[in-house]
Design an enzyme around this catalytic site. Structure first.
Site, PDB file in Angstrom:
ATOM      1  N   ARG A 143       0.853  -1.198   0.000  1.00 15.63           N
ATOM      2  CA  ARG A 143       0.000   0.000   0.000  1.00 15.63           C
ATOM      3  C   ARG A 143       0.892   1.253   0.000  1.00 15.63           C
ATOM      4  NH1 ARG A 143      -0.430   4.587   2.564  1.00 15.63           N
ATOM      5  NH2 ARG A 143      -0.153   3.530   4.565  1.00 15.63           N
ATOM      6  N   ASP A 144       1.577   1.531   1.108  1.00 15.99           N
ATOM      7  CA  ASP A 144       2.458   2.701   1.153  1.00 15.99           C
ATOM      8  C   ASP A 144       3.555   2.563   0.093  1.00 15.99           C
ATOM      9  OD1 ASP A 144       3.728   5.060   2.086  1.00 15.99           O
ATOM     10  OD2 ASP A 144       3.172   4.630   4.137  1.00 15.99           O
ATOM     11  N   HIS A 196       3.419   4.008  -3.563  1.00 18.56           N
ATOM     12  CA  HIS A 196       3.962   5.338  -3.918  1.00 18.56           C
ATOM     13  C   HIS A 196       5.356   5.220  -4.532  1.00 18.56           C
ATOM     14  CE1 HIS A 196       0.887   7.775  -1.956  1.00 18.56           C
ATOM     15  NE2 HIS A 196       1.010   7.107  -0.832  1.00 18.56           N
ATOM     16  N   SER A 221       3.543  10.915   9.130  1.00 14.35           N
ATOM     17  CA  SER A 221       3.520  10.858   7.657  1.00 14.35           C
ATOM     18  C   SER A 221       4.741  11.498   7.010  1.00 14.35           C
ATOM     19  CB  SER A 221       2.276  11.570   7.127  1.00 14.35           C
ATOM     20  OG  SER A 221       1.138  11.171   7.823  1.00 14.35           O
ATOM     21  N   HIS A 255       2.987   4.328  13.014  1.00 15.65           N
ATOM     22  CA  HIS A 255       3.413   4.202  11.613  1.00 15.65           C
ATOM     23  C   HIS A 255       4.432   5.316  11.374  1.00 15.65           C
ATOM     24  CE1 HIS A 255       2.485   3.776   7.126  1.00 15.65           C
ATOM     25  NE2 HIS A 255       2.953   5.009   7.157  1.00 15.65           N
ATOM     26  N   HIS A 274       7.884   7.162   9.206  1.00 14.84           N
ATOM     27  CA  HIS A 274       8.640   7.289   7.947  1.00 14.84           C
ATOM     28  C   HIS A 274      10.077   7.660   8.288  1.00 14.84           C
ATOM     29  CE1 HIS A 274       5.791   6.709   4.608  1.00 14.84           C
ATOM     30  NE2 HIS A 274       4.880   6.986   5.536  1.00 14.84           N
ATOM     31  N   TYR A 315       3.958  18.230   3.743  1.00 15.75           N
ATOM     32  CA  TYR A 315       3.469  17.250   2.777  1.00 15.75           C
ATOM     33  C   TYR A 315       4.420  17.125   1.588  1.00 15.75           C
ATOM     34  CZ  TYR A 315      -1.089  17.084   4.909  1.00 15.75           C
ATOM     35  OH  TYR A 315      -2.107  16.881   5.785  1.00 15.75           O
TER      36      TYR A 315
END
Lengths: 339, 339
Positions: free
Chosen positions: B15-16, B19, B169, B196, B198, B287
């Site tokens: 899923r991730d 990207h 994120s 979760h 990064h 972002y």
């Protein structure tokens, strides 16, 4: 203009990173990197063969360019930054060190296995006599209990080390283990404490922050992770993290980021990832030189090379004891048959 | 045979990681990965477009294969592992979720911006009605103060979330910030807490360990770091680290290592490194979609794109406010002129 620095960074891409590019640095490349690091105000830049002065041999890998030429090149362009050299007694000699000093090296880092500090006595005292800043560099620190590490660090201090580094050569230490060790070193040494990490367990940054939290004043990093195994604490990322924590290194973050992207990344033959082999070395806590031997023994005895490496790690086998690898494989194979 | 697990891992590479490969997964690839993950005893495998169900659009990037086919493929081969889907209200609908459930999805993870938990109410309660395990997924968690994060997590709990995840994120959080947040969530929620991370600041592993230390019971990882930005906590490395810490995940480490090396690595278009762009996003805490806009504004106003991104991070600008980027660049340019 003096720069305020809470932590003193040594950039090791031109030494430890030499492993990652099979010791193929050219004078041109070293000049480009050292100039950029100097402009970014990095205080110390280490330059040498990956295994230190004199490491260019069939056993450790031949350098493309004589390391003295590389040191001279770095000194000529790095401005106020100081060039450091690594030397492992038994590989690099006092004569090598003298030559490096004569062409401008300002710091000697004398490296031994964590239980063999006694072999650093002559190199450290001679380096001190030559007026160098001195570092004692205790490699494979995860292999010794805390008390042994402290004892060995105190030996290096007594030989004249201005700083003693705890070196996590295999990238095997966990953050709480780093804390415990750095705390003990700080409590028992008069001199500064440093930390050099590897990223085999994706913990180089975590361990570096743990070391700083416990009072380590010197930290090694490699820009774009350019170091042995999975590479070191990534310097430009570390500077960003420390800025967000309010800890000053005096280094220009943007310049360092640009150097990583524009100068270092193009040098890399393949990017620094945590591959299966690097992960196994960190997980087992063994020398990278064991890997190939273990893979060969694996084929002969039908035992997973990872099981062999883990058992070698348990037994704290060190470099030079490569014959143990076959013994362990044989023993594991017999055990399996017996069960 | 029941498996003892101290921590429940969800693997997000399907899923991730979508990207990282521009949403180009094929049925064949997903089958290979999901089969291997199932054999390694990974409890949850997330499968969807990178931006969740319904994400395959011009705006978020078109998937090569319909995600329902990919979910079906994963379910058909993953054995006892459960397939999870991510859904962002506003992008993925209840109808999408129903379809995913009809083909075998067992867990719904409903994701919102950290301050917008209220939009998850319908999705979470419908998912609960459908008999799914439910997760509330608070993205860009670094942007909210601890009290706000707790308030929003409690909303998700009230809507029926069995677990609430704190999601870093942008890879912007520091370990002490993760600890503070997870501790507050644990103190204020009845349900489980997840994390979760990064790796933009090379802290995914450090933050994951910090979350576990404070009582997080569910953790996301991506094998070989296959996720957005610099990727997630590298799953096979995490399992190795947790084994060395005596924390059980029930996952077969060797099988996972082999999957990373032999199945995932060949899929990667370029290896997951911490590049300049990824580092800037983590450092600024913004972002990833802002990057290109900031680089364009940089050219127009002659302001370093990093200064623009850092200012956007300070102002906690969120997705959908892209017009702010030009405003900030213009303002910075005026300030420079005035000084």
């Amino acid at each position: 203009m003096s720069t305020e620095r809470d932590i003193l960074i040594t950039e090791v891409a031109l030494r430890d990173g030499s492993h990652a590019i099979a010791h193929q640095y050219t004078v041109e490349q070293v000049k480009k990197v050292a100039k950029a690091l100097g402009e970014a105000n990095v205080p110390y830049i280490e330059v040498a063969h990956g295994d230190g002065l004199g490491g260019s041999t069939l056993q450790y890998g031949l350098s493309r360019t004589n390391e003295m030429e590389l040191i001279e090149a770095a000194v000529s362009v790095c401005g106020d930054s100081k060039v450091a050299v690594l030397v492992l007694p038994g590989i690099g000699t006092i004569t090598d060190l003298k030559q490096a000093v004569s062409i401008g090296a300002k710091m000697a880092r004398v490296a031994t296995h964590v239980t063999e500090a006694d072999v650093s006595a002559q190199h450290l005292s001679k380096a001190k006599e030559m007026g160098l800043e001195t570092v004692g560099f205790l490699m494979m620190s995860h292999m010794a209990p805390v008390e042994k590490l402290v004892e060995q660090a105190k030996l290096m201090e007594s030989y004249g080390a201005d700083t003693v580094y705890m070196v996590d050569s295999a990238g095997a230490l966990l953050p709480h283990q780093v804390k415990e060790r750095v705390r003990a070193l700080r409590q028992n040494l008069q001199v500064n404490v440093g930390f050099h990490g590897h990223n085999n367990l994706s913990l180089a940054m975590a361990n570096t922050l743990a070391a700083i939290e416990e009072g380590a004043q010197r930290i090694d990093g490699s820009i774009r992770c350019l170091g042995a195994g999975a590479g070191n604490t990534q310097t430009e990322v570390l500077i960003a993290v420390l800025e967000n924590m309010g800890i000053k290194t005096g280094i220009d973050l943007y310049k360092l980021m640009d150097t990583a992207e524009e100068v270092i990344a193009p040098l890399l033959q393949s990017p620094q990832e945590i591959t299966r082999d690097n992960l196994v070395l960190g997980y087992a806590g063994v020398y990278s030189s064991f890997l190939l031997h273990a893979q060969r023994a694996s084929k002969k005895y039908g035992i997973d090379s990872r099981d062999i490496l883990i058992e070698l790690g348990r037994r704290k086998v060190v470099g030079g004891q490569e014959d143990m690898i076959v013994d362990v494989a044989d023993e594991l194979a017999r055990q399996r048959k017996a069960n």
